[in-house]
Design a protein around this motif. Structure first.
Motif, short mmCIF file in Angstrom:
data_model
loop_
_atom_site.label_atom_id
_atom_site.label_comp_id
_atom_site.label_asym_id
_atom_site.label_seq_id
_atom_site.Cartn_x
_atom_site.Cartn_y
_atom_site.Cartn_z
N ASN A 16 0.84 -1.19 0.00
CA ASN A 16 0.00 0.00 0.00
C ASN A 16 0.87 1.24 0.00
O ASN A 16 1.46 1.56 1.01
N PRO A 17 1.00 1.94 -1.08
CA PRO A 17 0.40 1.64 -2.39
C PRO A 17 1.28 0.73 -3.22
O PRO A 17 2.49 0.73 -3.09
N VAL A 18 0.65 -0.01 -4.11
CA VAL A 18 1.38 -0.82 -5.09
C VAL A 18 1.95 0.16 -6.12
O VAL A 18 1.29 1.11 -6.50
N PRO A 19 3.18 -0.04 -6.57
CA PRO A 19 3.75 0.86 -7.59
C PRO A 19 2.83 0.97 -8.79
O PRO A 19 2.24 -0.01 -9.23
N SER A 20 2.70 2.19 -9.32
CA SER A 20 1.78 2.43 -10.43
C SER A 20 2.42 2.19 -11.79
O SER A 20 1.76 2.35 -12.81
N VAL A 21 3.68 1.83 -11.82
CA VAL A 21 4.35 1.53 -13.08
C VAL A 21 4.57 0.02 -13.18
O VAL A 21 4.65 -0.66 -12.16
N PRO A 22 4.65 -0.52 -14.39
CA PRO A 22 4.91 -1.95 -14.52
C PRO A 22 6.27 -2.31 -13.92
O PRO A 22 7.24 -1.57 -14.09
N ILE A 23 6.34 -3.42 -13.22
CA ILE A 23 7.57 -3.87 -12.61
C ILE A 23 8.15 -4.94 -13.53
O ILE A 23 7.54 -5.98 -13.74
N GLY A 24 9.33 -4.69 -14.07
CA GLY A 24 9.95 -5.65 -14.96
C GLY A 24 10.77 -6.69 -14.21
O GLY A 24 10.87 -7.84 -14.64
N PHE A 25 11.35 -6.31 -13.09
CA PHE A 25 12.26 -7.20 -12.38
C PHE A 25 12.20 -6.91 -10.89
O PHE A 25 12.25 -5.75 -10.48
N SER A 26 12.09 -7.96 -10.10
CA SER A 26 12.12 -7.84 -8.63
C SER A 26 13.24 -8.72 -8.10
O SER A 26 13.31 -9.90 -8.44
N TYR A 27 14.11 -8.13 -7.29
CA TYR A 27 15.19 -8.87 -6.65
C TYR A 27 14.85 -8.98 -5.17
O TYR A 27 14.75 -7.96 -4.48
N LEU A 28 14.62 -10.19 -4.70
CA LEU A 28 14.19 -10.41 -3.32
C LEU A 28 15.35 -10.96 -2.50
O LEU A 28 15.87 -12.03 -2.79
#
Length: 95
Positions: A16-28
């Motif tokens: 909250n809030p979720v990013p409003s742009v497309p996420i191409g890559f997530s590094y966890l």
């Protein structure tokens, strides 16, 4: 690079809030528990992430729990280097 936006924050803060742009890559890299890894993967996947990399995947210690959670949710990884595994979501890897 003009089309890259870096969100350097805890993934738990994305809810909250979720990013409003497309996420191409997530590094966890952070949770070393089954539950924490599962929660992080679910948030990243829920944001429409096209690729996810998870650090601390291992066959021993806490890495076993990280690996178990990630593989249960994402299936077998696309690529792996050492303790990091990566998945391409929604993309066929067949040739």
């Amino acid at each position: 690079i003009h089309n890259v936006v870096l969100f350097r924050q805890k993934i738990e803060d994305w809810v909250n809030p979720v990013p409003s742009v497309p996420i191409g890559f997530s590094y966890l890299d952070g949770s070393h528990t089954y539950e924490g890894t599962r929660a992080q993967v679910l948030v990243a996947a829920g944001c429409g992430t096209r690729s996810i990399a998870v650090h601390d995947i291992d066959e021993r210690g806490d890495g076993q729990e990280v690996k178990r959670a990630a593989v249960e949710l994402l299936g077998e990884w696309t690529e792996r280097v050492g303790r990091m595994a990566a998945w391409r979501l929604g993309v066929s890897t067949a040739y």
